[in-house]
Design a protein around this motif. Sequence first.
Motif, PDB file in Angstrom:
ATOM      1  N   GLU A   1       0.861  -1.168   0.000  1.00 27.47           N
ATOM      2  CA  GLU A   1       0.000   0.000   0.000  1.00 27.47           C
ATOM      3  C   GLU A   1       0.905   1.228   0.000  1.00 27.47           C
ATOM      4  OE1 GLU A   1      -3.554   1.929   2.752  1.00 27.47           O
ATOM      5  OE2 GLU A   1      -2.661   0.037   3.349  1.00 27.47           O
ATOM      6  N   LEU A   2       0.600   2.184  -0.883  1.00 28.61           N
ATOM      7  CA  LEU A   2       1.455   3.372  -0.993  1.00 28.61           C
ATOM      8  C   LEU A   2       0.893   4.522  -0.164  1.00 28.61           C
ATOM      9  CD1 LEU A   2       2.348   3.767  -4.780  1.00 28.61           C
ATOM     10  CD2 LEU A   2       3.830   2.992  -2.926  1.00 28.61           C
ATOM     11  N   PHE A   3       1.783   5.234   0.495  1.00 28.36           N
ATOM     12  CA  PHE A   3       1.407   6.458   1.196  1.00 28.36           C
ATOM     13  C   PHE A   3       2.289   7.568   0.645  1.00 28.36           C
ATOM     14  CE2 PHE A   3      -1.203   4.779   4.709  1.00 28.36           C
ATOM     15  CZ  PHE A   3      -0.946   3.429   4.585  1.00 28.36           C
ATOM     16  N   THR A   4       1.781   8.274  -0.372  1.00 23.31           N
ATOM     17  CA  THR A   4       2.591   9.333  -0.971  1.00 23.31           C
ATOM     18  C   THR A   4       2.283  10.654  -0.288  1.00 23.31           C
ATOM     19  OG1 THR A   4       0.926   9.662  -2.661  1.00 23.31           O
ATOM     20  CG2 THR A   4       2.745   8.209  -3.221  1.00 23.31           C
ATOM     21  N   ARG A   5       3.197  11.596  -0.439  1.00 20.24           N
ATOM     22  CA  ARG A   5       3.124  12.882   0.259  1.00 20.24           C
ATOM     23  C   ARG A   5       2.814  12.669   1.740  1.00 20.24           C
ATOM     24  NH1 ARG A   5       3.227  17.296  -3.639  1.00 20.24           N
ATOM     25  NH2 ARG A   5       2.076  16.810  -5.523  1.00 20.24           N
ATOM     26  N   CYS A   6       3.514  11.725   2.333  1.00 18.30           N
ATOM     27  CA  CYS A   6       3.376  11.458   3.760  1.00 18.30           C
ATOM     28  C   CYS A   6       4.778  11.424   4.353  1.00 18.30           C
ATOM     29  CB  CYS A   6       2.715  10.098   3.991  1.00 18.30           C
ATOM     30  SG  CYS A   6       0.959  10.123   3.661  1.00 18.30           S
ATOM     31  N   GLU A   7       4.981  12.124   5.439  1.00 17.51           N
ATOM     32  CA  GLU A   7       6.316  12.200   6.010  1.00 17.51           C
ATOM     33  C   GLU A   7       6.336  11.627   7.421  1.00 17.51           C
ATOM     34  OE1 GLU A   7       8.105  16.076   5.886  1.00 17.51           O
ATOM     35  OE2 GLU A   7      10.065  15.244   6.364  1.00 17.51           O
ATOM     36  N   MET A   8       7.256  10.682   7.620  1.00 14.69           N
ATOM     37  CA  MET A   8       7.425  10.096   8.949  1.00 14.69           C
ATOM     38  C   MET A   8       7.885  11.180   9.919  1.00 14.69           C
ATOM     39  SD  MET A   8      10.092   7.099   9.969  1.00 14.69           S
ATOM     40  CE  MET A   8      10.585   6.786  11.650  1.00 14.69           C
ATOM     41  N   LEU A   9       7.261  11.232  11.087  1.00 13.24           N
ATOM     42  CA  LEU A   9       7.672  12.225  12.078  1.00 13.24           C
ATOM     43  C   LEU A   9       8.181  11.598  13.358  1.00 13.24           C
ATOM     44  CD1 LEU A   9       5.107  15.153  11.730  1.00 13.24           C
ATOM     45  CD2 LEU A   9       7.363  14.907  10.731  1.00 13.24           C
ATOM     46  N   ASP A  10       7.861  10.341  13.582  1.00 10.62           N
ATOM     47  CA  ASP A  10       8.471   9.675  14.716  1.00 10.62           C
ATOM     48  C   ASP A  10       8.335   8.164  14.602  1.00 10.62           C
ATOM     49  OD1 ASP A  10       9.986   9.560  16.938  1.00 10.62           O
ATOM     50  OD2 ASP A  10       8.518  10.432  18.301  1.00 10.62           O
ATOM     51  N   LEU A  11       9.231   7.500  15.333  1.00  8.61           N
ATOM     52  CA  LEU A  11       9.200   6.047  15.402  1.00  8.61           C
ATOM     53  C   LEU A  11       8.447   5.681  16.674  1.00  8.61           C
ATOM     54  CD1 LEU A  11      10.499   3.363  14.237  1.00  8.61           C
ATOM     55  CD2 LEU A  11      12.251   3.693  15.982  1.00  8.61           C
ATOM     56  N   VAL A  12       7.608   4.656  16.588  1.00  7.85           N
ATOM     57  CA  VAL A  12       6.875   4.228  17.773  1.00  7.85           C
ATOM     58  C   VAL A  12       7.418   2.881  18.223  1.00  7.85           C
ATOM     59  CG1 VAL A  12       4.626   3.640  18.723  1.00  7.85           C
ATOM     60  CG2 VAL A  12       4.819   5.451  17.012  1.00  7.85           C
ATOM     61  N   MET A  13       7.765   2.803  19.508  1.00 10.27           N
ATOM     62  CA  MET A  13       8.298   1.553  20.035  1.00 10.27           C
ATOM     63  C   MET A  13       7.336   0.997  21.078  1.00 10.27           C
ATOM     64  SD  MET A  13      12.209   1.964  19.689  1.00 10.27           S
ATOM     65  CE  MET A  13      12.736   2.374  21.312  1.00 10.27           C
ATOM     66  N   ILE A  14       7.207  -0.311  21.084  1.00 10.48           N
ATOM     67  CA  ILE A  14       6.306  -0.970  22.041  1.00 10.48           C
ATOM     68  C   ILE A  14       7.075  -2.099  22.719  1.00 10.48           C
ATOM     69  CG2 ILE A  14       4.168  -2.317  22.256  1.00 10.48           C
ATOM     70  CD1 ILE A  14       3.065  -0.751  19.899  1.00 10.48           C
ATOM     71  N   LYS A  15       6.858  -2.218  24.007  1.00  8.09           N
ATOM     72  CA  LYS A  15       7.542  -3.284  24.741  1.00  8.09           C
ATOM     73  C   LYS A  15       6.860  -4.622  24.466  1.00  8.09           C
ATOM     74  CE  LYS A  15       9.735  -1.046  28.632  1.00  8.09           C
ATOM     75  NZ  LYS A  15       9.287   0.030  29.490  1.00  8.09           N
ATOM     76  N   ASP A  16       7.676  -5.649  24.275  1.00  9.32           N
ATOM     77  CA  ASP A  16       7.074  -6.975  24.114  1.00  9.32           C
ATOM     78  C   ASP A  16       6.891  -7.610  25.487  1.00  9.32           C
ATOM     79  OD1 ASP A  16       9.526  -7.812  24.927  1.00  9.32           O
ATOM     80  OD2 ASP A  16      10.140  -8.669  23.005  1.00  9.32           O
ATOM     81  N   ASP A  17       6.467  -8.880  25.495  1.00  7.90           N
ATOM     82  CA  ASP A  17       6.137  -9.540  26.763  1.00  7.90           C
ATOM     83  C   ASP A  17       7.335  -9.591  27.700  1.00  7.90           C
ATOM     84  OD1 ASP A  17       3.722  -9.862  25.656  1.00  7.90           O
ATOM     85  OD2 ASP A  17       4.017 -11.956  25.041  1.00  7.90           O
ATOM     86  N   GLU A  18       8.526  -9.632  27.103  1.00  9.28           N
ATOM     87  CA  GLU A  18       9.707  -9.716  27.963  1.00  9.28           C
ATOM     88  C   GLU A  18      10.234  -8.327  28.342  1.00  9.28           C
ATOM     89  OE1 GLU A  18      12.104 -12.029  25.347  1.00  9.28           O
ATOM     90  OE2 GLU A  18      10.590 -13.607  25.369  1.00  9.28           O
ATOM     91  N   GLY A  19       9.484  -7.321  27.972  1.00  9.36           N
ATOM     92  CA  GLY A  19       9.901  -5.971  28.335  1.00  9.36           C
ATOM     93  C   GLY A  19      10.907  -5.354  27.396  1.00  9.36           C
TER      94      GLY A  19
END
Lengths: 226, 652, 251
Positions: B185-203
């Motif tokens: 799926e293409l997302f044109t004229r879209c700019e990444m502004l941050d990375l999102v991190m999520i903890k897994d079960d082991e933290g």
Amino acid sequence: MWLIDSSIGRKVVMSVTGAALILFLTFHMAMNCVALISGEAYNVICEFLGANWYALVGTAGLAVLMVLHFVFAFWLTIQNRKARGNVRYAVSERPKSVEWASQNMLVLGIIVFVGLLVHFANFWSKMQLQEIIHGTNFVAGQNGPTDGAFLIQYTFSQWYYVVVYTVWLAALWFHLSHGFWSMFQTVGWSGSKWQRRWQVIGNIYVTLVILGFLSVVYFYFFKSLC
Amino acid sequence: MATIDSKIPEGPLAEKWSNYKAHQKLVNPANKRKLDIIVVGSGLAGASAAATLGDLGFKVKCFCIQDSPRRAHSIAAQGGINAAKNYQNDGDSVYRLFYDTIKGGDYRSREANVYRLAEVSNNIIDQCVAQGVPFAREYGGTLANRSFGGAQVSRTFYARGQTGQQLLLGAYSALSYQVHQGNVELFTRCEMLDLVMIKDDEGKERARGIIYRDLVTGEIKRCSAHAVVIGTGGYGNTYFLSTNAMGSNGSAAMQCYRKGAWFANPAFAQIHPTCIPVHGDKQSKLTLMSESLRNDGRIWVPKKLEDAKKLQAGELNPNDIPDEDRDFYLERRYPAFGNLVPRDVASRAAKERCDKGYGVNNTGLAVFLDFKYAIQRLGKQAVADKYGNLFDMCEEITDVNPYENPMMIFPAIHYTMGGIWVDYELQTSIPGLFAIGECNFSDHGANRLGASALMQGLADGYFVLPYTIQNYLADQIQVPRFSTDLPEFDAAEKAVKEKIAKIMSINGKRSVDSIHKELGHIMWEYVGMGRTKESLETALKKLDEVEKTFWSDLRVPGDAQTLNVELEKALRLLDFIEIGKLMAYDGLNREESCGGHFREEHQTPEGEALRHDDKFSYVACWNYQGEGKAPELLKEPLNYEYIKVQTRNYKN
Amino acid sequence: MEKNISFKLKIWRQRGPKEKGQFKVYEMKDIPTDTSFLEMLDILNEQLINAGEEPVVFDHDCREGICGMCSLYINGHPHGPATGATTCQLYMRRFKDGETITVEPWRSAGFPVIRDLMVDRRAYDKIMQAGGYVSINTGGVPDANAIPISKEKADLAMDAASCIGCGACVAACKNGSAMLFVSAKVSQLALLPQGQVEAARRAKAMLSKMDELGFGNCTNTRACEAECPKCISISNIARLNREFIAAKLSD
């Protein structure tokens, strides 16, 4: 049906009907030129064609081609105007390599069509039509529906018809100068070399056809002055 | 201090990649459908990765800031792409390409990565030809090659002067195919502004998504995935004037850096020797003249200082200087490679001449690239056939006809070898975050050879990442798709919105570009072709001032909740300032000269770069420590098992 | 040689696709002639920002004539009066002191205006997605030299492939037709043996997508070819016509 529902298909219809109409014009011009040599010979051809079944089939066929060419022209133009959007450019300049005719084909076509109506009134309504309906609405001096030679002489002795026919044929020249190479381009019988060749061949061919028509007009016009 | 595991596979160099592939974990087709991958960037690396991951069966979301993936700046690469095909039978081999690349990189890259790059280079050419890339051909129908800087063989494949364009269009067509298939799926004229991190079960924190801005509507949006790949190119625009596109930026990399991805070797920036010189302060970008010109053009300055003075004053026509008064300084200094020395060497040699006063235009910052000799040897037509489009481009820009007068060229920032640190698997120090192409640091060491950027981008995208990412994802098949309503997304979006609000509320007087130009001047002056301890320290001070100016005097007109080009540029500028500092930190730390990094204190008596392998044979990885704090330095030692490290020699 | 010129800029300003746009006139003073056209717009924007106004929005990126991002209909020509060059390769020395320069966005139903001079060209991507590729996966392809390709064919394919997808052909065409763009891609792949395998399918799919997206019918005016910054020839259109008709006739 791809001839209707694809853009190239619709253009192929324009191309093929256009080609047929050019062939018809070529034949018509050749026939007219006979009148330069002898009115009687010309009338023989008129008689040969007349309202015989093959001439009628041909006429009907031509009419169908013509209608198709017109209908598709309008259809394409409407689509093209829609594709162009609602706002026009404020400033637009035609690049040198773009022929004026190519951008005005519809206008030229309409002029040709109006000229055709005049032409029908002058000739066809006095000839084949009368023969079909067994009418007698002839011009004074016209000797029956196949006396084309008289009609030529009569029409082109009137200067305003000479002007009208000249304008008409000029419009036709412009229309065909683009139409000729364009029809080869549309069906794909073209390339970087052949595009230029078709353009040159087309210009020569179309000029000859139109000169053929004009020669009859002016021959009879000058004859009427003498 | 974190330990650095670059995950280089066991075994002999030539078998490492085969071994890796034979033993890595894979994801079965049914599971691939359940895994989402975000690819940010659609250049050679991004597009080829997105297409390949899509065709493997993953669900890919590909982001780009332009209106179409086909616009990415990979498209502007002119010269060609290297591959060790040895079609010319001139003695090329995978090993030789590997060796040239390591040597060209001044022994500051990882052996295993570079060998793999050389190995897959051949597959790239096959793949591109199969896609319909119209590479130049010989009359016999086989592929043609040309030679490029830093190599003694002809291994560069090319499509006129538009190789990057053709390769990118190839990758874009593969991407289009996958979009059609429903895998991307293409997302044109879209700019990444941050990375999102999520903890897994082991933290353990893993990269699980991005926050992005729809550049047309101004909306801040979220996107989640099992892994995030960034292929967002280099940070050359830190210098404002560079050969990069106006939109090229290092922001995605900086966002990842701030989330904990190490930034490696930021000081390694390549200065390309053959650019059209700067003409004025209104200039927005520098135009590159392809390196291929150095095949037939001869670079010179006058031998006599008085001739140079007259040239600078516009009193002398270069054609009136006789051959014996011309100093073909590259041929003089480097007889073996002549005009085809690597870029860093050629750039420095030009700077050396101009610093001594031999520059040939009104600013004194230009040297000649002369085709008179090639025209004499090959005829004007042959030269026109080869370089016609480049000559036309040069004439349009400079109003000088290169057939009659020598072109003027000067070095300019072109490519950044440094970037996000990645291991052998192209994974960053954040689990689940991968970096490919120019965006990572991996293959070019301290200097990149011509025609190798295209090779690396496509190698990463087509043939490396699609394998290595599976080794990571194989453990993620049980993880269901993520909701973007998770608190981690809320927090990241909030931070982004606050940052934007803060920028919009500065209401100062200065435009983004005016501050960016200031940044560029500082970078070129103090972190440019020749650096010293003092200059780098000055740079750090001045960069702090620029940052202050930004936060106190910037004006972004308009509204953040709609299309706002100035806001886009402001966000990028902020990251450029931070990159500038990183470059200065790294430059200060690296007390040696190597490749694109030249510390004036460290040079040989002849003015060549002087490396200190005993102290600096490592990758400098910078670990973010928080706003306003100096980053922490981590070192990944470089071990050369197969190559004898020596001083680069292009003389004989 | 370098000098300065002053002129009037008449620029189309439009907030959004649905809103009504209008021309605004700006006075530009003492612009050096070796400034590029886009740098001149940068100068204008700098002035606007300093005056607290919103800058003119226009697309641009590589500024070296290859990315196809820049557009602009300048003084009646897409990419301005120079031939074989994009807007970003246009320099102010082409213009005269005192003249009025009119700058408009691409005008075509297929390319709606986003803001000011920026238009939405995603339709081109959609056409490409319909078939502008060789349907192969990564890997498993033959050696690059396995299929010899004549230099002539490769050169012709390269001529077609040099299209940058900027949309000037549509902007120049009085019919808003995208035939030059579509034909360039179809030609590139139809000329090469790799692409011939699915040439018929490609021609049909790309053309029908083009029609579906509302681009006009080609009437061979050749305006596209004249204005194309990469001088793509309409012989490609003839080839597309040929490919398409042959494909339809063999259905």
